[in-house]
Scaffold this motif. Structure first.
Motif, PDB file in Angstrom:
ATOM      1  N   ASP A   1      -3.585  -6.311  -9.599  1.00  0.00           N
ATOM      2  CA  ASP A   1      -4.398  -5.339  -8.858  1.00  0.00           C
ATOM      3  C   ASP A   1      -4.058  -3.737  -8.858  1.00  0.00           C
ATOM      4  O   ASP A   1      -4.140  -3.017  -8.194  1.00  0.00           O
ATOM      5  CB  ASP A   1      -4.484  -5.649  -7.551  1.00  0.00           C
ATOM      6  CG  ASP A   1      -3.014  -5.575  -6.525  1.00  0.00           C
ATOM      7  OD1 ASP A   1      -1.850  -5.569  -7.478  1.00  0.00           O
ATOM      8  OD2 ASP A   1      -2.995  -5.698  -5.355  1.00  0.00           O
TER       9      ASP A   1
ATOM     10  N   SER B   1      -5.566  -1.490 -10.424  1.00  0.00           N
ATOM     11  CA  SER B   1      -6.785  -0.701 -10.200  1.00  0.00           C
ATOM     12  C   SER B   1      -7.491  -0.650  -8.943  1.00  0.00           C
ATOM     13  O   SER B   1      -8.423  -0.101  -8.663  1.00  0.00           O
ATOM     14  CB  SER B   1      -7.690  -0.936 -11.226  1.00  0.00           C
ATOM     15  OG  SER B   1      -8.235  -2.675 -11.059  1.00  0.00           O
ATOM     16  N   ASP B   2      -6.801  -1.220  -7.903  1.00  0.00           N
ATOM     17  CA  ASP B   2      -7.173  -1.347  -6.546  1.00  0.00           C
ATOM     18  C   ASP B   2      -7.078  -0.026  -5.984  1.00  0.00           C
ATOM     19  O   ASP B   2      -6.028   0.698  -5.820  1.00  0.00           O
ATOM     20  CB  ASP B   2      -6.394  -2.095  -5.834  1.00  0.00           C
ATOM     21  CG  ASP B   2      -6.620  -2.386  -4.299  1.00  0.00           C
ATOM     22  OD1 ASP B   2      -7.581  -1.723  -3.751  1.00  0.00           O
ATOM     23  OD2 ASP B   2      -5.965  -3.310  -3.407  1.00  0.00           O
ATOM     24  N   PRO B   3      -8.107   0.430  -5.441  1.00  0.00           N
ATOM     25  CA  PRO B   3      -8.241   1.924  -4.749  1.00  0.00           C
ATOM     26  C   PRO B   3      -7.267   1.904  -3.774  1.00  0.00           C
ATOM     27  O   PRO B   3      -6.726   3.121  -3.830  1.00  0.00           O
ATOM     28  CB  PRO B   3      -9.667   2.057  -4.466  1.00  0.00           C
ATOM     29  CG  PRO B   3     -10.425   1.241  -5.446  1.00  0.00           C
ATOM     30  CD  PRO B   3      -9.648  -0.097  -5.483  1.00  0.00           C
ATOM     31  N   LYS B   4      -6.923   1.072  -3.002  1.00  0.00           N
ATOM     32  CA  LYS B   4      -6.032   1.401  -1.799  1.00  0.00           C
ATOM     33  C   LYS B   4      -4.612   1.393  -2.296  1.00  0.00           C
ATOM     34  O   LYS B   4      -3.887   2.344  -1.960  1.00  0.00           O
ATOM     35  CB  LYS B   4      -6.351   0.071  -1.019  1.00  0.00           C
ATOM     36  CG  LYS B   4      -7.391   0.157   0.059  1.00  0.00           C
ATOM     37  CD  LYS B   4      -7.113  -0.997   0.743  1.00  0.00           C
ATOM     38  CE  LYS B   4      -8.517  -1.084   1.888  1.00  0.00           C
ATOM     39  NZ  LYS B   4      -8.832  -2.509   2.531  1.00  0.00           N
ATOM     40  N   ARG B   5      -4.439   0.752  -3.538  1.00  0.00           N
ATOM     41  CA  ARG B   5      -3.076   0.847  -4.087  1.00  0.00           C
ATOM     42  C   ARG B   5      -2.936   2.150  -4.767  1.00  0.00           C
ATOM     43  O   ARG B   5      -1.755   2.855  -4.644  1.00  0.00           O
ATOM     44  CB  ARG B   5      -2.881  -0.351  -5.176  1.00  0.00           C
ATOM     45  CG  ARG B   5      -1.673  -0.433  -6.091  1.00  0.00           C
ATOM     46  CD  ARG B   5      -1.354  -1.478  -6.637  1.00  0.00           C
ATOM     47  NE  ARG B   5      -0.031  -2.198  -5.663  1.00  0.00           N
ATOM     48  CZ  ARG B   5       0.495  -3.195  -5.899  1.00  0.00           C
ATOM     49  NH1 ARG B   5       0.040  -4.082  -6.811  1.00  0.00           N
ATOM     50  NH2 ARG B   5       1.481  -3.682  -5.126  1.00  0.00           N
TER      51      ARG B   5
ATOM     52  N   GLU C   1       6.558  -3.159  -3.804  1.00  0.00           N
ATOM     53  CA  GLU C   1       5.272  -2.924  -3.489  1.00  0.00           C
ATOM     54  C   GLU C   1       4.878  -1.316  -3.777  1.00  0.00           C
ATOM     55  O   GLU C   1       3.853  -1.128  -4.232  1.00  0.00           O
ATOM     56  CB  GLU C   1       4.595  -3.445  -2.276  1.00  0.00           C
ATOM     57  CG  GLU C   1       4.557  -5.131  -2.387  1.00  0.00           C
ATOM     58  CD  GLU C   1       3.479  -5.395  -3.487  1.00  0.00           C
ATOM     59  OE1 GLU C   1       2.544  -4.881  -3.398  1.00  0.00           O
ATOM     60  OE2 GLU C   1       3.921  -6.208  -4.140  1.00  0.00           O
TER      61      GLU C   1
ATOM     62  N   ASP D   1       2.594   0.626  -6.354  1.00  0.00           N
ATOM     63  CA  ASP D   1       1.764   1.776  -5.738  1.00  0.00           C
ATOM     64  C   ASP D   1       1.629   2.821  -6.637  1.00  0.00           C
ATOM     65  O   ASP D   1       0.697   3.637  -7.241  1.00  0.00           O
ATOM     66  CB  ASP D   1       1.394   1.947  -4.341  1.00  0.00           C
ATOM     67  CG  ASP D   1       1.289   0.776  -3.564  1.00  0.00           C
ATOM     68  OD1 ASP D   1       0.787  -0.262  -3.856  1.00  0.00           O
ATOM     69  OD2 ASP D   1       1.235   0.839  -2.389  1.00  0.00           O
TER      70      ASP D   1
ATOM     71  N   ALA E   1       0.399   2.094 -10.197  1.00  0.00           N
ATOM     72  CA  ALA E   1      -1.146   2.006 -10.088  1.00  0.00           C
ATOM     73  C   ALA E   1      -1.471   3.483 -10.072  1.00  0.00           C
ATOM     74  O   ALA E   1      -2.608   3.853 -10.908  1.00  0.00           O
ATOM     75  CB  ALA E   1      -1.604   1.479  -8.719  1.00  0.00           C
TER      76      ALA E   1
ATOM     77  N   LYS F   1      -3.692   5.989 -13.147  1.00  0.00           N
ATOM     78  CA  LYS F   1      -5.106   6.666 -12.846  1.00  0.00           C
ATOM     79  C   LYS F   1      -4.984   8.327 -12.865  1.00  0.00           C
ATOM     80  O   LYS F   1      -5.993   9.022 -13.222  1.00  0.00           O
ATOM     81  CB  LYS F   1      -5.595   6.170 -11.264  1.00  0.00           C
ATOM     82  CG  LYS F   1      -6.940   6.787 -10.916  1.00  0.00           C
ATOM     83  CD  LYS F   1      -8.048   6.196 -11.658  1.00  0.00           C
ATOM     84  CE  LYS F   1      -9.291   6.567 -10.946  1.00  0.00           C
ATOM     85  NZ  LYS F   1     -10.501   6.167 -11.866  1.00  0.00           N
TER      86      LYS F   1
END
Length: 178
Positions: free
Chosen positions: A69, A71-75, A126, A130, A133, A137
């Motif tokens: 995950d 690409s998860d926006p929250k991460r 974790e 993040d 991630a 981006k």
């Protein structure tokens, strides 16, 4: 030249040459010949050697499994807050050849003699993922998008650290700096 003389000559060369090179290097180090001043760039051979050692070490040790995950926006938003607090004073946005596992390893373990601390001492995996991630981006973001992402994070860096301390994950003390 007799075979025995030839063997002794080769043996002397094989033993003597490294000893002379080690002696010359030791003398040069002791005499302070190599300039380590930060305002003088390394010579190309030294720069190449340092990059090679760094790149090969990271590639050899970066064996952590990459979360699916990234690409998860929250991460990514969580990573942006972490980056803003911990990284932005030293780093700018740029693309990298490092894989996500290699980026994670660098963030977690740091790099000796570069000022890059070991964030794994004070942050759980974790939160470090993040950051990775976000790093993936970041090169696509404008300055305004970056600031909006930092503001959109569900928690501040301090709130995340307090949550980790409550759960007994890590001590936030000195950011792992050595």
């Amino acid at each position: 030249m007799s075979p025995t003389t030839r063997r002794w000559s080769v043996a002397a060369l094989l033993v003597g040459t490294p000893m002379v090179l080690i002696g010359a290097a030791s003398l040069a180090i002791y005499a302070g010949i190599y300039d380590i001043a930060a305002d003088e760039p390394h010579s190309q051979p030294v720069f190449w050697l340092m990059q090679m050692v760094r790149d090969r070490s990271i590639a050899a040790h970066a064996t952590d499994a990459v979360p699916v995950d990234l690409s998860d926006p929250k991460r990514i938003a969580s990573g942006a807050v972490q980056y803003e607090e911990m990284c932005s004073t030293c780093h700018l946005a740029r693309r990298t050849r490092l894989t996500p596992a290699e980026q994670f390893w660098v963030v977690k373990h740091g790099i000796k003699l570069t000022g890059m601390p070991s964030w794994g001492v004070t942050h759980d995996d974790e939160l470090l993922w993040d950051i990775v991630a976000f790093l993936r981006k970041m090169p696509e973001l404008t300055a305004d998008e970056y600031q909006a992402l930092v503001r959109s994070a569900p928690k501040t860096h301090e709130e995340m650290m307090q949550e980790m301390e409550i759960h007994g994950v890590h001590d936030h003390g000195d950011h792992g700096q050595q």
